[in-house]
Write a protein that holds these residues in place. Structure first.
Motif, PDB file in Angstrom:
ATOM      1  N   VAL A 118      -3.389   3.724  -6.615  1.00  0.00           N
ATOM      2  CA  VAL A 118      -2.398   2.969  -5.859  1.00  0.00           C
ATOM      3  C   VAL A 118      -0.983   3.410  -6.200  1.00  0.00           C
ATOM      4  O   VAL A 118      -0.721   3.960  -7.262  1.00  0.00           O
ATOM      5  N   LYS A 120       2.815   1.558  -6.401  1.00  0.00           N
ATOM      6  CA  LYS A 120       3.390   0.215  -6.501  1.00  0.00           C
ATOM      7  C   LYS A 120       4.889   0.304  -6.308  1.00  0.00           C
ATOM      8  O   LYS A 120       5.561   1.131  -6.915  1.00  0.00           O
ATOM      9  N   ILE A 129       4.483  -4.741  -5.144  1.00  0.00           N
ATOM     10  CA  ILE A 129       3.618  -4.638  -3.967  1.00  0.00           C
ATOM     11  C   ILE A 129       2.867  -3.324  -4.101  1.00  0.00           C
ATOM     12  O   ILE A 129       3.474  -2.278  -4.313  1.00  0.00           O
ATOM     13  N   ALA A 131      -0.531  -0.598  -2.898  1.00  0.00           N
ATOM     14  CA  ALA A 131      -1.480  -0.174  -1.870  1.00  0.00           C
ATOM     15  C   ALA A 131      -1.987   1.214  -2.221  1.00  0.00           C
ATOM     16  O   ALA A 131      -1.265   2.017  -2.819  1.00  0.00           O
ATOM     17  N   LYS A 151      -7.034  -0.679  -0.848  1.00  0.00           N
ATOM     18  CA  LYS A 151      -6.618  -1.828  -1.666  1.00  0.00           C
ATOM     19  C   LYS A 151      -5.143  -2.111  -1.427  1.00  0.00           C
ATOM     20  O   LYS A 151      -4.315  -1.212  -1.458  1.00  0.00           O
ATOM     21  N   THR A 152      -4.823  -3.381  -1.182  1.00  0.00           N
ATOM     22  CA  THR A 152      -3.443  -3.834  -1.052  1.00  0.00           C
ATOM     23  C   THR A 152      -3.275  -5.036  -1.975  1.00  0.00           C
ATOM     24  O   THR A 152      -4.254  -5.691  -2.334  1.00  0.00           O
ATOM     25  N   THR A 171      -5.054  -9.515  -4.509  1.00  0.00           N
ATOM     26  CA  THR A 171      -5.352  -8.245  -3.835  1.00  0.00           C
ATOM     27  C   THR A 171      -6.280  -8.494  -2.657  1.00  0.00           C
ATOM     28  O   THR A 171      -7.063  -9.452  -2.651  1.00  0.00           O
ATOM     29  N   ASP A 173      -8.953  -6.143  -0.317  1.00  0.00           N
ATOM     30  CA  ASP A 173      -9.625  -4.854  -0.142  1.00  0.00           C
ATOM     31  C   ASP A 173     -10.196  -4.758   1.270  1.00  0.00           C
ATOM     32  O   ASP A 173     -11.067  -5.541   1.644  1.00  0.00           O
TER      33      ASP A 173
END
Length: 191
Positions: A118, A120, A129, A131, A151-152, A171, A173
Motif C-alpha cells: 500500500v 499511505k 489514508i 490504498a 485494500k483501502t 479498512t 478490501d
C-alpha cells in the motif's frame, strides 16, 4: 458503503479545518517526531473483519447476514516524507466460512491470509489514508483459490512515547469474488 465514505471524508474535512490554525507549529513537531524516531514503523494488528456474504456450513446464504471474524496481522511502513509512506500489510482471518461465487458455487474459505502493498498519504499529522493491491489465499494442505484484493483504509495515529504509537483503523478490501471490511487497532514502533 457510500455512507461510510461520506462520513470519513467529512471527518477528514473537520479535522483539517481544526488543525489549520496550528498548521505551521504542528508540522514542525511532526517533522521532528518522524526524523527522531526513524523512517520505519513495524506494528501488530488485532481486530475483526466483517464478510457480508459469508455463511457457515449449517446455514444457507439466504439465512446469513455475514460473519464477524477475528483478525490478526503485521504492518510495516517506510516513510518517504511527512506526507507519504509505502507499506506492506499482512492479515490472517482466524475462522472457516463459506461464500457464494459469481458462478453460484459455494466456496470454503479457511484462515484467509491477505497481503497488500500500500501507499499511505497523511493529509494531517494523525490521519492516514491508504490504498494498494494485494492477494488473498488460505492456509491449506491442498489447492486453494487465490483472489486479487484492492485494500483501502483510513487510520488515526496516536503517539505514546519513544516512537510507540496506537493506531485505530478501518479498512475495506475489494476482492474478486466478495468484499470485506475490518475494524481494529495496531500497536507500533518507529525506528
Amino acid at each position: 458503503m457510500k455512507q461510510l465514505l461520506i462520513v470519513a471524508l467529512a471527518l477528514l474535512s473537520v479535522n483539517a479545518m481544526a488543525q489549520h490554525d496550528h498548521h505551521a507549529g504542528h508540522e514542525t513537531h511532526s517533522s521532528h517526531e518522524t526524523s527522531s524516531h526513524g523512517k520505519h514503523k513495524l506494528s501488530l494488528y488485532t481486530g475483526f473483519t466483517h464478510i457480508p456474504s459469508a455463511f457457515y456450513e449449517h446455514e444457507t446464504h439466504e439465512e446469513s447476514t455475514g460473519k464477524w471474524v477475528p483478525t490478526i496481522g503485521v504492518d510495516y511502513y517506510y516513510s518517504l516524507n511527512n506526507k507519504w509512506a509505502l507499506g506492506l500489510i499482512g492479515d490472517v482471518e482466524l475462522d472457516q466460512y463459506y461464500i457464494t461465487t459469481s458462478n453460484h458455487d459455494e466456496l470454503e474459505r479457511n484462515n484467509v491470509v491477505v497481503v497488500s502493498a500500500v501507499g499511505k498519504y497523511k493529509p494531517t499529522h494523525r490521519i492516514g489514508i491508504l490504498a494498494g493491491p494485494g492477494v488473498e489465499w488460505e492456509f491449506k494442505n491442498h489447492d486453494t483459490e487465490t483472489f486479487f484484493v484492492l485494500k483501502t483504509g483510513i487510520e488515526y495515529e496516536v503517539e505514546i512515547e519513544n516512537g510507540w504509537e496506537l493506531t485505530p483503523m478501518f479498512t475495506y478490501d475489494f476482492k474478486e469474488e466478495y468484499s470485506a471490511y475490518s475494524f481494529g487497532i495496531t500497536i507500533g514502533k518507529r525506528f
